[in-house]
Design an enzyme around this catalytic site. Structure first.
Site, PDB file in Angstrom:
ATOM      1  N   VAL A  14       0.837  -1.206   0.000  1.00 61.27           N
ATOM      2  CA  VAL A  14       0.000   0.000   0.000  1.00 61.27           C
ATOM      3  C   VAL A  14       0.872   1.256   0.000  1.00 61.27           C
ATOM      4  O   VAL A  14       0.626   2.197  -0.772  1.00 61.27           O
ATOM      5  CB  VAL A  14      -0.981  -0.015   1.199  1.00 61.27           C
ATOM      6  CG1 VAL A  14      -1.762   1.287   1.264  1.00 61.27           C
ATOM      7  CG2 VAL A  14      -1.933  -1.199   1.081  1.00 61.27           C
ATOM      8  N   ARG A  45      11.675   0.249   6.815  1.00 59.44           N
ATOM      9  CA  ARG A  45      12.812  -0.603   7.184  1.00 59.44           C
ATOM     10  C   ARG A  45      13.676  -0.940   5.977  1.00 59.44           C
ATOM     11  O   ARG A  45      14.853  -1.140   6.059  1.00 59.44           O
ATOM     12  CB  ARG A  45      12.325  -1.891   7.848  1.00 59.44           C
ATOM     13  CG  ARG A  45      12.275  -1.760   9.360  1.00 59.44           C
ATOM     14  CD  ARG A  45      11.681  -2.969   9.983  1.00 59.44           C
ATOM     15  NE  ARG A  45      10.322  -3.174   9.456  1.00 59.44           N
ATOM     16  CZ  ARG A  45       9.539  -4.177   9.793  1.00 59.44           C
ATOM     17  NH1 ARG A  45       9.958  -5.084  10.614  1.00 59.44           N
ATOM     18  NH2 ARG A  45       8.327  -4.289   9.283  1.00 59.44           N
ATOM     19  N   LYS A 203     -14.022  -3.104  10.838  1.00 63.38           N
ATOM     20  CA  LYS A 203     -14.621  -2.171   9.876  1.00 63.38           C
ATOM     21  C   LYS A 203     -16.053  -1.803  10.290  1.00 63.38           C
ATOM     22  O   LYS A 203     -16.478  -0.647  10.171  1.00 63.38           O
ATOM     23  CB  LYS A 203     -14.608  -2.803   8.481  1.00 63.38           C
ATOM     24  CG  LYS A 203     -13.185  -2.999   7.946  1.00 63.38           C
ATOM     25  CD  LYS A 203     -13.151  -3.938   6.757  1.00 63.38           C
ATOM     26  CE  LYS A 203     -11.747  -4.136   6.213  1.00 63.38           C
ATOM     27  NZ  LYS A 203     -11.635  -5.258   5.256  1.00 63.38           N
TER      28      LYS A 203
HETATM   29  N1  HSE Z   1      -8.000  -8.675   4.395  1.00 67.97           N
HETATM   30  C1  HSE Z   1      -8.853  -7.622   3.998  1.00 67.97           C
HETATM   31  C2  HSE Z   1      -9.905  -8.202   3.061  1.00 67.97           C
HETATM   32  C3  HSE Z   1      -8.053  -6.556   3.292  1.00 67.97           C
HETATM   33  O1  HSE Z   1      -9.783  -9.362   2.649  1.00 67.97           O
HETATM   34  O2  HSE Z   1     -10.866  -7.534   2.758  1.00 67.97           O
HETATM   35  C4  HSE Z   1      -8.685  -5.216   3.270  1.00 67.97           C
HETATM   36  O3  HSE Z   1      -8.999  -4.720   4.531  1.00 67.97           O
END
Ligand code: HSE
Length: 435
Positions: A14, A45, A203
């Site tokens: 990202v 890093r 979320k």
């Molecule tokens: N692991 C999450 C998904 C990535 O599969 O939606 C995005 O938050």
């Protein structure tokens, strides 16, 4: 006007996508902001071969980015909740605006972070934390700000949706599909976060707060994963005209707010039932607009970077604005957040798909329906499968009307105690998503 200077913490998939997007679309973005946005300092890093870092300062010590007085906006992309919390609080203390994609950080520590930001007069933006490239935070917080939000239901984990879709369409094995999602970079570092619903619960906690103006309360989100969904249940659900989707649901009811993540039967005729693969979708029901649906990629470098850069653009536009005139972090003014209770699962009302393994003899179904009826549970449909050769038990599938979960729990305890019921009853909640 002088450029807005951005520092990026973390240069993985990202981070590198954010860096490259800000370079690729620099002219277009400057036309929108009225100023150039320049990545001036990266803390990582190691370098990422996907990025040409020749014109940017790179530090191995992340704190160096925060100590760089030229930086206006810090983009936190290191993930986790320990170092990330420390970095974000330090950035705020240094008077820098923060953009983050870190859903766990916001869901678990957002109240503390926003209070610190409010005090310091800076903004913390987190569009990328929910549903990747879909601008769902902005849609609810700003686009629907004229409405009472009634409920939100979303497919907000791409990995889980990909697994359910492949299991349904190709009869593939759960573990095999998960391995593919990991290889494609969709799954979390710990994939149990995806399949056990923790990622979706992070979320949903955020969506619930901005929808109803309540503080973040991740620990009160009821969370159930998809690891026990069988191809048999997927098929029986389809026979009744339903799809099984892993939904995050936040609903305002008279007694409080429901916040729950669990596999859910939804009618196949709903558009959201046809959101397949890694795609995400969020359905929002509001009082004046009705139902609105937001669909798109919920993960991946560029879609996530798109949401992050949009937050950078927002922050850049309001750098000099009076903090009280900015969009509030949780959609409602901090002193107007409500103490509406988050309901326990016992108090949630929904309808159910039940699958029973029952001995094929007279009176069994009568006993089951009597127990349901004693608890005030009304049956919508029943289907008994043909017995398999040499099998003593047959599958009986029952769809019920709406009932409070505690009544259903009590009924299931009695049903499972019947000598003719040989296994734990499979229970999957069911939502019509139509009102
Ligand atoms: N692991 C999450 C998904 C990535 O599969 O939606 C995005 O938050």
């Amino acid at each position: 006007m002088k450029p807005v200077k951005v520092g990026i913490l973390g240069l993985g998939t990202v981070g590198s996508s954010v860096f490259n997007l800000l370079n690729d679309n620099a002219v277009e973005i400057a036309r929108r902001v009225g100023r150039t946005i320049e990545v001036a300092h990266i803390g990582a890093r190691r370098d990422n071969p996907a990025c040409d870092l020749s014109s940017v300062t790179v530090s191995r010590d992340l704190m160096d980015v925060l100590d760089d007085e030229s930086i206006d906006i810090v983009v936190e992309l290191i993930g986790g909740t320990t170092l990330a919390l420390e970095l974000v609080l330090k950035a705020i203390a240094q008077g820098k605006h923060v953009v983050t994609a870190n859903k766990a950080l916001i869901a678990e520590h957002g109240n503390e972070i926003f209070a610190a930001a409010q005090k310091k007069g800076v903004t913390v933006a987190f569009e990328a934390a929910v549903a990747g490239g879909i601008p769902i935070i902005k849609s609810i917080r700003e686009g629907l700000s004229a409405n009472h939000i009634e409920w939100v239901a979303g497919i907000i984990n791409g990995t889980g949706n990909f697994i359910l879709t492949e299991m349904r369409d190709k009869g593939r094995d759960f573990a095999d599909v998960l391995a593919e999602a990991q290889a494609l970079g969709y799954a979390e570092a710990d994939p149990t976060f995806d399949v056990e619903g923790i990622d979706a619960a992070h979320k949903l906690a955020i969506l619930g707060s901005i929808a109803f103006g309540v503080p973040l309360q991740f620990s009160k989100v009821y969370t159930e994963g998809i690891s026990e969904i069988t191809p048999q249940d997927v098929q029986y659900a389809a026979d009744f005209g339903y799809q099984i989707k892993h939904l995050g649901i936040a609903r305002k009811v008279e007694a409080g707010v429901e916040m729950r993540v669990h596999p859910t039967l939804i009618p196949s005729s709903r558009i959201i039932a046809n959101v397949d693969g890694v795609m995400n979708a969020v359905l929002v029901k509001s009082d004046k607009t009705g139902a609105t649906l937001y669909y798109g990629p919920g993960a991946g470098g560029n879609p996530t970077a798109s949401a992050i850069v949009a937050d950078v653009v927002d922050a850049a536009r309001v750098l000099t604005a009076d903090p009280t005139n900015r969009v509030p972090h949780l959609a409602f003014q901090p002193d107007a957040l409500a103490d509406t209770p988050i309901l326990s699962m016992d108090e949630v009302e929904t309808s159910y798909y039940l699958r029973l393994a029952a001995q094929d003899k007279s009176g069994v179904l009568a006993d089951v329906t009597r127990i349901l009826s004693d608890k005030g549970i009304s049956i919508q449909a029943v289907m008994q499968q043909e017995p398999e050769p040499d099998q003593e038990a047959v599958s009986v599938v029952i769809l019920t009307h709406t009932v409070m979960e505690k009544e259903m729990n009590a009924a299931l305890a009695e049903i499972e105690a019947l000598s003719a019921i040989s296994e734990k009853v499979v229970r999957i909640r069911m939502e019509q998503l139509d009102d």
